[in-house]
Write an enzyme that holds these catalytic residues in place. Structure first.
Site, mmCIF file in Angstrom:
data_model
loop_
_atom_site.group_PDB
_atom_site.id
_atom_site.type_symbol
_atom_site.label_atom_id
_atom_site.label_comp_id
_atom_site.label_asym_id
_atom_site.label_seq_id
_atom_site.Cartn_x
_atom_site.Cartn_y
_atom_site.Cartn_z
ATOM 1 N N ASP A 170 0.848 -1.199 0.000
ATOM 2 C CA ASP A 170 0.000 0.000 0.000
ATOM 3 C C ASP A 170 0.884 1.249 0.000
ATOM 4 O O ASP A 170 2.108 1.166 0.104
ATOM 5 C CB ASP A 170 -0.919 -0.023 1.232
ATOM 6 C CG ASP A 170 -2.174 0.833 1.036
ATOM 7 O OD1 ASP A 170 -2.309 1.500 -0.014
ATOM 8 O OD2 ASP A 170 -3.029 0.841 1.945
ATOM 9 N N HIS A 309 -10.115 -1.997 -7.646
ATOM 10 C CA HIS A 309 -10.072 -0.951 -6.615
ATOM 11 C C HIS A 309 -9.297 0.296 -7.052
ATOM 12 O O HIS A 309 -9.778 1.417 -6.898
ATOM 13 C CB HIS A 309 -9.479 -1.533 -5.329
ATOM 14 C CG HIS A 309 -9.298 -0.539 -4.227
ATOM 15 N ND1 HIS A 309 -10.339 0.211 -3.719
ATOM 16 C CD2 HIS A 309 -8.183 -0.152 -3.531
ATOM 17 C CE1 HIS A 309 -9.875 1.005 -2.757
ATOM 18 N NE2 HIS A 309 -8.585 0.808 -2.626
HETATM 19 C C1 HEM Z 1 -4.928 2.240 -3.564
HETATM 20 C C2 HEM Z 1 -6.011 -1.203 -0.337
HETATM 21 C C3 HEM Z 1 -9.706 1.499 1.298
HETATM 22 C C4 HEM Z 1 -8.745 4.833 -2.067
HETATM 23 C C5 HEM Z 1 -4.902 1.079 -2.822
HETATM 24 C C6 HEM Z 1 -3.944 0.018 -2.971
HETATM 25 C C7 HEM Z 1 -4.243 -0.934 -2.062
HETATM 26 C C8 HEM Z 1 -5.395 -0.495 -1.335
HETATM 27 C C9 HEM Z 1 -3.516 -2.263 -1.844
HETATM 28 C C10 HEM Z 1 -2.798 -0.023 -3.980
HETATM 29 C C11 HEM Z 1 -1.584 0.693 -3.457
HETATM 30 C C12 HEM Z 1 -1.449 2.108 -3.934
HETATM 31 O O1 HEM Z 1 -1.765 2.407 -5.094
HETATM 32 O O2 HEM Z 1 -1.026 2.953 -3.139
HETATM 33 C C13 HEM Z 1 -7.114 -0.760 0.383
HETATM 34 C C14 HEM Z 1 -7.758 -1.515 1.435
HETATM 35 C C15 HEM Z 1 -8.788 -0.756 1.901
HETATM 36 C C16 HEM Z 1 -8.798 0.472 1.124
HETATM 37 C C17 HEM Z 1 -7.326 -2.900 1.907
HETATM 38 C C18 HEM Z 1 -9.780 -1.028 2.994
HETATM 39 C C19 HEM Z 1 -9.500 -1.790 4.028
HETATM 40 C C20 HEM Z 1 -9.776 2.617 0.509
HETATM 41 C C21 HEM Z 1 -10.789 3.648 0.643
HETATM 42 C C22 HEM Z 1 -10.525 4.576 -0.322
HETATM 43 C C23 HEM Z 1 -9.343 4.135 -1.042
HETATM 44 C C24 HEM Z 1 -11.907 3.655 1.681
HETATM 45 C C25 HEM Z 1 -11.282 5.839 -0.646
HETATM 46 C C26 HEM Z 1 -12.594 5.935 -0.559
HETATM 47 C C27 HEM Z 1 -7.605 4.432 -2.724
HETATM 48 C C28 HEM Z 1 -6.941 5.232 -3.736
HETATM 49 C C29 HEM Z 1 -5.844 4.477 -4.175
HETATM 50 C C30 HEM Z 1 -5.861 3.235 -3.416
HETATM 51 C C31 HEM Z 1 -7.330 6.623 -4.206
HETATM 52 C C32 HEM Z 1 -4.827 4.883 -5.231
HETATM 53 C C33 HEM Z 1 -5.325 4.559 -6.634
HETATM 54 C C34 HEM Z 1 -4.335 5.000 -7.694
HETATM 55 O O3 HEM Z 1 -3.930 6.165 -7.641
HETATM 56 O O4 HEM Z 1 -4.004 4.204 -8.566
HETATM 57 N N1 HEM Z 1 -5.789 0.738 -1.823
HETATM 58 N N2 HEM Z 1 -7.775 0.423 0.213
HETATM 59 N N3 HEM Z 1 -8.925 2.946 -0.521
HETATM 60 N N4 HEM Z 1 -6.937 3.241 -2.564
HETATM 61 FE FE1 HEM Z 1 -7.391 1.807 -1.221
#
Ligand code: HEM
Length: 442
Positions: A170, A309
């Site tokens: 992450d 996601h």
């Molecule tokens: C990216 C996990 C909740 C928004 C990511 C990544 C992972 C991850 C593994 C990829 C790593 C990265 O690009 O930095 C999770 C998990 C969550 C969660 C396990 C809940 C337990 C959320 C929530 C939001 C969110 C609630 C917003 C409503 C984002 C965004 C990115 C991201 C904006 C970057 C996307 C990009 O720029 O490509 N998340 N996330 N995440 N997540 Fe989550």
């Protein structure tokens, strides 16, 4: 948007992140505003960690970093009555729960209402220093506050450091702001006012003291890890050659739910197999935008599902249409212990673990709320596609039907159980250090 930023005055977690092994969230209620202000007046300049301090030499750094943010009810309790210009902040997150798709029966009772006045974020590499800083606050504040909830989060052990509890790296993709640092290949560069209140790009009028503050969205997101592992194994998919083992097929399915492999490698660049060196290479792991010569971005999910996601929460192929206003900076950390053997073998969670989710933006409606409600929870987003999309299989709330997960048949529909359960949270404002002293402690 080339504002010159006073790095010594902006709370460090906003743009840099504490980047610490241990982080404690101390949610509190103010009992005596006069005493609280008196303590804050000397505590804030001495202890609240700025960007400048986070970027300084380790020898010049304190044993623990401290940031502080207030909810609307906390600001009100301290007599700060100016309207910050964000209706979601003013009403508090509990009022927003059903619009976000939360089931409030899963909310931690601490957050069901507007009793949480603020949160201290304490980060250090050593638990003992975190504890020491918290005891120091307790000694200084005495009866002037009540700690309503403490969440201790920590980097996961060994090779899992930096990975959230499902196992995925992450903290890879965050926007950077104009005039602060150098963008990595593929990293979005946004106006400072997308993250910092009152700066170029923040289109709402704010009180002057709000300058260089940021709204902090906190969510306690419980993760059902053994259930996720069991489900992906039971629904393991195949590649074109049909030669994957069940575990490889589960890993492929998981990677398509997230848009990245566990190593962090984006499936848009490496759709068939994990590539650990790509995953951890900051020069390459963000350098993609779902567009490829000869492929049609309205229908091609061979590399990455539209519902994945990271594609839901940052639809990079639509950036020229959507613009940059919906970016936010994520700074969450995992909480809770590693899986026990019992949990792994039973496929059932028995201990609370998840993500202490933190996201900073100048506008909650544009940032977190758009990502969660308008995008992740919406079956027809990203727009302009000819295939059914469905909800974000990781965080989408509502009817969790999703498509595109099986690369061999992207029209196959999945009814994905909820592996992320919101335990609630609050909307906070993380003010500049001068605002803490001159407005909140005044
Ligand atoms: C990216 C996990 C909740 C928004 C990511 C990544 C992972 C991850 C593994 C990829 C790593 C990265 O690009 O930095 C999770 C998990 C969550 C969660 C396990 C809940 C337990 C959320 C929530 C939001 C969110 C609630 C917003 C409503 C984002 C965004 C990115 C991201 C904006 C970057 C996307 C990009 O720029 O490509 N998340 N996330 N995440 N997540 Fe989550």
């Amino acid at each position: 948007g080339n504002d010159s930023l006073p790095l010594e005055n902006i709370q460090g977690d906003i743009l840099v992140g504490m980047k610490k092994q241990k982080e404690q969230f101390v949610f509190f209620h103010i009992n005596n505003a006069t005493t609280f202000k008196k303590v804050l007046k000397t505590y804030a300049p001495a202890n609240i960690t700025s960007i400048q301090t986070l970027l300084s030499a380790p020898s010049a750094q304190p044993l623990a970093f401290v940031n502080l943010a207030f909810s609307q009810s906390g600001a009100t309790a301290l007599g700060v009555t100016d309207d910050l210009g964000d209706s979601f902040f003013s009403a508090g997150q509990f009022a927003d729960a059903s619009a976000l798709g939360d089931d409030t029966s899963n909310w931690d009772s601490t957050f069901t209402g507007t009793d949480v006045h603020g949160v201290f974020l304490i980060g250090s590499d050593e638990t003992s220093f975190v504890e020491q800083y918290q005891s120091d606050l307790e000694a200084k504040l005495g009866d002037a506050w009540t700690v309503s909830l403490t969440i201790a989060s920590a980097a996961r052990p060994g090779d899992e450091a930096g990975h959230e509890h499902f196992g995925y790296l992450d903290g890879i993709s965050n926007p950077t702001i104009t005039g602060f640092g150098t963008a990595l290949p593929g990293q979005s560069v946004v106006d400072p006012g997308i993250i910092l209140a009152g700066r170029t790009g923040d289109t709402v009028s704010r009180p002057s003291w709000a300058l260089d503050g940021s709204f902090l969205v906190f969510r306690k997101l419980k993760q059902l890890v053994p259930e996720f592992n069991k489900w992906t194994l039971a629904n393991a998919i195949q590649n074109a050659s049909g030669n994957l083992t069940a575990q490889e097929g589960a890993d492929l399915l998981g990677s398509r739910m997230f848009g990245r492999w566990k190593s962090g490698a984006p499936i848009d660049l490496s759709p068939d197999v994990d590539d650990a060196s790509l995953g951890t290479d900051p020069q390459r792991n963000n350098n993609f935008n779902y567009t490829h010569a000869g492929s049609d971005i309205t229908s091609d999910e061979s590399r990455c599902p539209f519902s994945a996601h990271i594609r839901k929460t940052n639809p990079r192929d639509l950036e020229s249409v959507i613009g940059h206003a919906n970016h936010a900076i994520r700074a969450g950390t995992p909480y809770g212990p590693e899986l026990t053997d019992d949990e792994s073998s039973s496929g059932t969670t028995s201990t609370d673990r998840g993500l202490a989710f933190v996201e900073y933006q100048s506008n909650i409606g544009n940032g977190f709320r758009t990502q969660q409600e308008v995008w992740a929870n919406a079956a027809a987003f990203p727009f302009g596609k000819t295939e059914s999309i469905g909800l974000d299989p990781v965080i989408g709330q509502g009817d969790r039907t999703t498509y595109g997960l099986n690369a061999q048949n992207v029209t196959e529909s999945y009814s994905v159980p909820s592996f992320v359960i919101s335990n609630g949270g609050e909307y906070f404002f993380s003010p500049s250090i001068t605002a803490l002293v001159e407005t909140f402690a005044a």
